[in-house]
Design a protein around this motif. Structure first.
Motif, PDB file in Angstrom:
ATOM      1  N   PRO A 260      38.129  34.819  46.312  1.00  0.00           N
ATOM      2  CA  PRO A 260      38.892  36.063  46.530  1.00  0.00           C
ATOM      3  C   PRO A 260      39.456  36.575  45.206  1.00  0.00           C
ATOM      4  O   PRO A 260      39.858  35.789  44.341  1.00  0.00           O
ATOM      5  CB  PRO A 260      39.998  35.653  47.496  1.00  0.00           C
ATOM      6  CG  PRO A 260      40.121  34.182  47.358  1.00  0.00           C
ATOM      7  CD  PRO A 260      38.789  33.667  46.920  1.00  0.00           C
ATOM      8  N   ILE A 261      39.473  37.869  45.077  1.00  0.00           N
ATOM      9  CA  ILE A 261      39.978  38.488  43.853  1.00  0.00           C
ATOM     10  C   ILE A 261      41.450  38.856  44.084  1.00  0.00           C
ATOM     11  O   ILE A 261      41.774  39.583  45.013  1.00  0.00           O
ATOM     12  CB  ILE A 261      39.157  39.737  43.490  1.00  0.00           C
ATOM     13  CG1 ILE A 261      37.697  39.338  43.265  1.00  0.00           C
ATOM     14  CG2 ILE A 261      39.732  40.442  42.273  1.00  0.00           C
ATOM     15  CD1 ILE A 261      36.755  40.480  43.031  1.00  0.00           C
ATOM     16  N   PRO A 262      42.336  38.346  43.210  1.00  0.00           N
ATOM     17  CA  PRO A 262      43.757  38.670  43.386  1.00  0.00           C
ATOM     18  C   PRO A 262      44.033  40.130  43.021  1.00  0.00           C
ATOM     19  O   PRO A 262      43.255  40.768  42.321  1.00  0.00           O
ATOM     20  CB  PRO A 262      44.452  37.698  42.424  1.00  0.00           C
ATOM     21  CG  PRO A 262      43.436  37.381  41.399  1.00  0.00           C
ATOM     22  CD  PRO A 262      42.107  37.463  42.080  1.00  0.00           C
ATOM     23  N   LYS A 263      45.165  40.628  43.499  1.00  0.00           N
ATOM     24  CA  LYS A 263      45.512  42.024  43.215  1.00  0.00           C
ATOM     25  C   LYS A 263      45.870  42.223  41.753  1.00  0.00           C
ATOM     26  O   LYS A 263      45.560  43.247  41.165  1.00  0.00           O
ATOM     27  CB  LYS A 263      46.661  42.481  44.111  1.00  0.00           C
ATOM     28  CG  LYS A 263      46.256  42.553  45.558  1.00  0.00           C
ATOM     29  CD  LYS A 263      47.373  43.062  46.420  1.00  0.00           C
ATOM     30  CE  LYS A 263      46.891  43.102  47.861  1.00  0.00           C
ATOM     31  NZ  LYS A 263      47.876  43.594  48.781  1.00  0.00           N
ATOM     32  N   GLU A 264      46.539  41.240  41.157  1.00  0.00           N
ATOM     33  CA  GLU A 264      46.901  41.345  39.743  1.00  0.00           C
ATOM     34  C   GLU A 264      45.894  40.564  38.906  1.00  0.00           C
ATOM     35  O   GLU A 264      45.506  39.458  39.266  1.00  0.00           O
ATOM     36  CB  GLU A 264      48.307  40.792  39.517  1.00  0.00           C
ATOM     37  CG  GLU A 264      49.373  41.610  40.200  1.00  0.00           C
ATOM     38  CD  GLU A 264      50.755  41.056  39.930  1.00  0.00           C
ATOM     39  OE1 GLU A 264      50.908  40.222  39.020  1.00  0.00           O
ATOM     40  OE2 GLU A 264      51.676  41.447  40.646  1.00  0.00           O
TER      41      GLU A 264
ATOM     42  N   HIS B 138      40.030  37.894  36.369  1.00  0.00           N
ATOM     43  CA  HIS B 138      39.524  36.931  37.343  1.00  0.00           C
ATOM     44  C   HIS B 138      38.037  37.179  37.614  1.00  0.00           C
ATOM     45  O   HIS B 138      37.233  36.237  37.705  1.00  0.00           O
ATOM     46  CB  HIS B 138      40.333  37.036  38.641  1.00  0.00           C
ATOM     47  CG  HIS B 138      40.020  35.967  39.620  1.00  0.00           C
ATOM     48  ND1 HIS B 138      40.434  34.673  39.455  1.00  0.00           N
ATOM     49  CD2 HIS B 138      39.294  35.991  40.780  1.00  0.00           C
ATOM     50  CE1 HIS B 138      40.003  33.942  40.469  1.00  0.00           C
ATOM     51  NE2 HIS B 138      39.310  34.727  41.286  1.00  0.00           N
ATOM     52  N   GLU B 139      37.650  38.449  37.726  1.00  0.00           N
ATOM     53  CA  GLU B 139      36.255  38.804  37.975  1.00  0.00           C
ATOM     54  C   GLU B 139      35.385  38.385  36.784  1.00  0.00           C
ATOM     55  O   GLU B 139      34.297  37.841  36.970  1.00  0.00           O
ATOM     56  CB  GLU B 139      36.145  40.311  38.216  1.00  0.00           C
ATOM     57  CG  GLU B 139      34.746  40.761  38.559  1.00  0.00           C
ATOM     58  CD  GLU B 139      34.675  42.262  38.802  1.00  0.00           C
ATOM     59  OE1 GLU B 139      33.573  42.793  38.659  1.00  0.00           O
ATOM     60  OE2 GLU B 139      35.711  42.880  39.126  1.00  0.00           O
ATOM     61  N   ALA B 140      35.877  38.630  35.582  1.00  0.00           N
ATOM     62  CA  ALA B 140      35.123  38.237  34.389  1.00  0.00           C
ATOM     63  C   ALA B 140      34.989  36.719  34.306  1.00  0.00           C
ATOM     64  O   ALA B 140      33.924  36.193  33.952  1.00  0.00           O
ATOM     65  CB  ALA B 140      35.814  38.775  33.134  1.00  0.00           C
TER      66      ALA B 140
END
Length: 134
Positions: free
Chosen positions: A35-39, A44-46
């Motif tokens: 899951p990708i956090p909001k902040e 995080h994606e990289a």
């Protein structure tokens, strides 16, 4: 006993390679579905993308290792295990004598087949000449 040791080694290597492949695939799947956090979403994606690329490269390497094990197994099937000169000489002599027996039987079979073909050809020639005379 050495053959058993070699077989265990190949089997162990195969099992370790399969476990590593599954572990790499699991890590790659976890990175892809994390899951990708909001902040800090971009960071995080990289990081996940880099982890997936590293796991993919490692997965390819593990599959190449498994292919190497497969090649070694095929080589053992074709060539057999390497032996020192004189090792298994009695077994080799027995195989040679059995091969000579089989060769003799094959030669006898081929000779009788050739004689039968000649006899059939002669009978056919006689039948043809008798039919031509009539």
């Amino acid at each position: 006993m050495d053959r058993k040791k070699d077989a265990d080694t190949l089997l162990d290597r195969h099992n370790k390679a399969m476990a590593a492949i599954l572990r790499r695939f699991l890590n790659m799947t976890k990175a892809a579905t994390a899951p990708i956090p909001k902040e800090g979403a971009l960071d995080h994606e990289a990081l996940n993308q880099m982890r997936m690329e590293n796991e993919t490269a490692a997965l390819i390497t593990e599959i190449q290792n498994l292919l190497q094990i497969t090649r070694e197994i095929k080589a053992l099937w074709i060539k057999g295990p390497l032996r020192k000169p004189g090792e298994d000489a009695a077994q080799q002599a027995e195989l040679d004598s059995k091969a000579r027996v089989v060769q003799g039987l094959y030669n006898e079979l081929m000779a009788s087949r050739l004689e039968r073909q000649k006899a059939d050809a002669e009978a056919q020639a006689r039948a043809d000449s008798t039919a031509a005379e009539s």
